[in-house]
Design a protein around this motif. Structure first.
Motif, PDB file in Angstrom:
ATOM      1  N   ASN A 153     -22.113 -46.466  23.680  1.00 28.69           N
ATOM      2  CA  ASN A 153     -22.088 -47.246  22.440  1.00 28.69           C
ATOM      3  C   ASN A 153     -23.319 -48.161  22.412  1.00 28.69           C
ATOM      4  O   ASN A 153     -24.053 -48.275  23.399  1.00 28.69           O
ATOM      5  CB  ASN A 153     -20.751 -47.981  22.241  1.00 28.69           C
ATOM      6  CG  ASN A 153     -20.478 -49.009  23.324  1.00 28.69           C
ATOM      7  OD1 ASN A 153     -21.378 -49.771  23.700  1.00 28.69           O
ATOM      8  ND2 ASN A 153     -19.247 -49.026  23.831  1.00 28.69           N
TER       9      ASN A 153
ATOM     10  N   THR B 198     -23.881 -45.122  19.734  1.00 26.27           N
ATOM     11  CA  THR B 198     -22.869 -45.064  18.665  1.00 26.27           C
ATOM     12  C   THR B 198     -22.404 -46.447  18.237  1.00 26.27           C
ATOM     13  O   THR B 198     -22.454 -47.412  18.996  1.00 26.27           O
ATOM     14  CB  THR B 198     -21.624 -44.279  19.129  1.00 26.27           C
ATOM     15  OG1 THR B 198     -21.103 -44.898  20.315  1.00 26.27           O
ATOM     16  CG2 THR B 198     -21.938 -42.828  19.400  1.00 26.27           C
ATOM     17  N   GLY B 199     -21.904 -46.509  17.014  1.00 25.71           N
ATOM     18  CA  GLY B 199     -21.349 -47.750  16.472  1.00 25.71           C
ATOM     19  C   GLY B 199     -21.129 -47.576  14.990  1.00 25.71           C
ATOM     20  O   GLY B 199     -20.921 -46.459  14.500  1.00 25.71           O
TER      21      GLY B 199
ATOM     22  N   ASP C 145     -25.068 -44.962  13.837  1.00 25.12           N
ATOM     23  CA  ASP C 145     -25.381 -44.291  15.099  1.00 25.12           C
ATOM     24  C   ASP C 145     -26.870 -43.975  15.121  1.00 25.12           C
ATOM     25  O   ASP C 145     -27.453 -43.599  14.102  1.00 25.12           O
ATOM     26  CB  ASP C 145     -24.590 -42.978  15.213  1.00 25.12           C
ATOM     27  CG  ASP C 145     -23.125 -43.189  14.906  1.00 25.12           C
ATOM     28  OD1 ASP C 145     -22.413 -43.698  15.767  1.00 25.12           O
ATOM     29  OD2 ASP C 145     -22.713 -42.884  13.760  1.00 25.12           O
TER      30      ASP C 145
ATOM     31  N   ASP D  90     -14.358 -48.325  10.348  1.00 19.94           N
ATOM     32  CA  ASP D  90     -14.190 -49.346  11.401  1.00 19.94           C
ATOM     33  C   ASP D  90     -13.061 -48.986  12.381  1.00 19.94           C
ATOM     34  O   ASP D  90     -13.125 -49.311  13.565  1.00 19.94           O
ATOM     35  CB  ASP D  90     -13.867 -50.715  10.778  1.00 19.94           C
ATOM     36  CG  ASP D  90     -15.099 -51.312  10.082  1.00 19.94           C
ATOM     37  OD1 ASP D  90     -16.224 -50.842  10.353  1.00 19.94           O
ATOM     38  OD2 ASP D  90     -14.906 -52.239   9.272  1.00 19.94           O
TER      39      ASP D  90
ATOM     40  N   GLY E 185     -15.533 -42.557  21.582  1.00 17.51           N
ATOM     41  CA  GLY E 185     -16.867 -42.235  22.114  1.00 17.51           C
ATOM     42  C   GLY E 185     -16.789 -41.083  23.112  1.00 17.51           C
ATOM     43  O   GLY E 185     -17.660 -40.206  23.142  1.00 17.51           O
TER      44      GLY E 185
ATOM     45  N   ASN F  95     -16.950 -38.355  12.633  1.00 22.55           N
ATOM     46  CA  ASN F  95     -16.813 -39.543  11.785  1.00 22.55           C
ATOM     47  C   ASN F  95     -16.246 -39.199  10.411  1.00 22.55           C
ATOM     48  O   ASN F  95     -15.502 -40.000   9.830  1.00 22.55           O
ATOM     49  CB  ASN F  95     -18.166 -40.250  11.670  1.00 22.55           C
ATOM     50  CG  ASN F  95     -18.491 -41.022  12.942  1.00 22.55           C
ATOM     51  OD1 ASN F  95     -17.652 -41.154  13.818  1.00 22.55           O
ATOM     52  ND2 ASN F  95     -19.710 -41.528  13.036  1.00 22.55           N
TER      53      ASN F  95
HETATM   54  N1  LIG Z   1     -17.415 -49.613  12.728  1.00 21.16           N
HETATM   55  C1  LIG Z   1     -17.611 -48.299  12.711  1.00 21.16           C
HETATM   56  N2  LIG Z   1     -17.908 -47.686  11.548  1.00 21.16           N
HETATM   57  C2  LIG Z   1     -18.112 -46.351  11.508  1.00 21.16           C
HETATM   58  N3  LIG Z   1     -18.017 -45.514  12.582  1.00 21.16           N
HETATM   59  C3  LIG Z   1     -17.736 -46.075  13.777  1.00 21.16           C
HETATM   60  C4  LIG Z   1     -17.528 -47.479  13.913  1.00 21.16           C
HETATM   61  N4  LIG Z   1     -17.282 -47.750  15.211  1.00 21.16           N
HETATM   62  C5  LIG Z   1     -17.336 -46.574  15.857  1.00 21.16           C
HETATM   63  N5  LIG Z   1     -17.614 -45.560  15.001  1.00 21.16           N
HETATM   64  C6  LIG Z   1     -17.755 -44.137  15.359  1.00 21.16           C
HETATM   65  O1  LIG Z   1     -16.786 -43.836  16.344  1.00 21.16           O
HETATM   66  C7  LIG Z   1     -17.347 -43.011  17.373  1.00 21.16           C
HETATM   67  C8  LIG Z   1     -17.252 -43.741  18.711  1.00 21.16           C
HETATM   68  O2  LIG Z   1     -18.173 -44.794  18.688  1.00 21.16           O
HETATM   69  P1  LIG Z   1     -18.013 -46.117  19.551  1.00 21.16           P
HETATM   70  O3  LIG Z   1     -16.769 -46.826  19.187  1.00 21.16           O
HETATM   71  O4  LIG Z   1     -19.300 -46.847  19.405  1.00 21.16           O
HETATM   72  O5  LIG Z   1     -17.943 -45.514  21.008  1.00 21.16           O
HETATM   73  P2  LIG Z   1     -17.130 -45.998  22.265  1.00 21.16           P
HETATM   74  O6  LIG Z   1     -15.736 -45.528  22.008  1.00 21.16           O
HETATM   75  O7  LIG Z   1     -17.788 -45.275  23.369  1.00 21.16           O
HETATM   76  O8  LIG Z   1     -17.288 -47.486  22.350  1.00 21.16           O
HETATM   77  C9  LIG Z   1     -18.782 -42.701  16.934  1.00 21.16           C
HETATM   78  O9  LIG Z   1     -18.801 -41.450  16.304  1.00 21.16           O
HETATM   79  C10 LIG Z   1     -19.112 -43.831  15.966  1.00 21.16           C
HETATM   80  O10 LIG Z   1     -20.038 -43.441  14.973  1.00 21.16           O
END
Ligand SMILES: Nc1ncnc2c1ncn2[C@@H]1O[C@H](COP(=O)(O)OP(=O)(O)O)[C@@H](O)[C@H]1O
Ligand SMILES: Cc1ncsc1CCOP(=O)(O)O
Ligand SMILES: [Mg+2]
Length: 271
Positions: free
Chosen positions: A121, A172-173, A176, A192, A201, A230
């Motif tokens: 992330n 990612t977040g 991305d 979100d 992730g 997503n």
């Molecule tokens: N606030 C958000 N808005 C849109 N997509 C999100 C958001 N947070 C995470 N994602 C999506 O969820 C997936 C996991 O991302 P993330 O939460 O960053 O990873 P991790 O679970 O490793 O912390 C990715 O595909 C990311 O684009």
């Protein structure tokens, strides 16, 4: 999106690739099922005594730092050097990078073998790049995701990308970032709630490994896996009530969305 990727070629999978996962116990079952839902085959195998025979049968490898132990460390390091020797497409997920020195050391050792994909992330990858990070445990922080912070991370990854020409990086977040030596894309799908159940992730890492196992270009595999997952989340949000239901619907969409023209909803831009 400007870049012309033919998104219709990724799902359904054609070769049912066998993906070896060395991962954490927390999300292991979700990851195995996610691979089955998209038409791949998972094997969660981490005993080095099996590697010589197992590597003859697998299409890709996923190495996830999530839940460390001395034994897991040995499995991860052994598998990554095996993968280098036999040229196995490999995804390294730097889960929790920044939590401890030992996790960082193991993460760096894995990256130093020049895997096909390195992901985490945004907060984990900020730590990895030596930038200030507000990540908490295995979760990222919104503080790290403002526009200036994203641009700072893109610049750092582009610099590191020059040192790792065989590797594509994914942070990612909410947005991305996908970076390699030649190109950078920012992706903008998802909701979100995808940050509010564990394993999202990890699952994205496994889907990327499956697409590498199909033989796709790493940059395109990442863009497709992230966008597909997503958009599953976007659809799930419309059809669910509460986070447990949202999780179920997101996983359910993994097998369903591919029969629709999901790729018309991909949002992203080149940098
Ligand atoms: N606030 C958000 N808005 C849109 N997509 C999100 C958001 N947070 C995470 N994602 C999506 O969820 C997936 C996991 O991302 P993330 O939460 O960053 O990873 P991790 O679970 O490793 O912390 C990715 O595909 C990311 O684009
Ligand atoms: C909660 C937790 N603790 C160690 S690994 C893990 C799961 C992390 O999953 P993700 O990287 O997909 O958030
Ligand atoms: Mg993660």
């Amino acid at each position: 999106m400007e870049r012309k990727i033919d998104f219709s070629k990724f799902f359904p999978l054609e070769k049912s690739p066998l993906v070896q996962c060395i991962t954490n116990e927390i999300t292991c079952e979700s990851m195995a099922n996610a691979l089955l839902y998209i038409g791949a085959k998972p094997i969660m195998a981490d005993d080095p005594r099996e590697f010589s025979q197992l590597f003859e049968k697998t299409s890709a490898l996923l190495l996830n730092l999530g839940h460390l132990s001395e034994q897991r460390q040995e499995s991860l390091i052994d598998a990554s050097s095996y993968a280098t020797r036999v040229n196995k497409p490999t995804v390294v997920d730097l889960v929790g990078y920044g939590v401890s020195d030992i996790r960082n050391q193991i993460g760096v050792s894995l990256v130093e073998t020049h895997p096909t994909v390195v992901k985490g992330n945004i907060s984990e990858l900020r730590h990895f790049c030596g930038l200030p990070s507000q990540g908490r445990g295995v979760d990222s922080s919104m503080w790290d995701q403002g526009e200036d912070h994203l641009n700072e991370l893109i610049a750092a990854l582009q610099k590191i990308g020059g040192l790792y020409p065989a590797t594509t990086f994914l942070a990612t977040g909410q947005k991305d970032i996908v970076v390699n030596q030649k190109q950078t894309i920012v992706l903008n799908n998802g909701v979100d709630e995808l940050d509010r159940f564990t394993g999202t992730g990890d699952i994205v890492g496994a889907i990327i490994a499956a697409l590498l196992g199909e033989g796709h270009d790493p940059f395109e595999a990442i863009v497709s896996a992230v966008s597909y997952f997503n958009i599953c989340g976007e659809k799930a949000k419309q059809e669910s009530f509460g986070l447990a239901d949202f999780r179920q619907q997101t996983l359910n969409q993994l097998s369903l969305l591919m029969s629709e023209t999901w790729y018309e909803q991909v949002e992203g831009w080149e940098k």
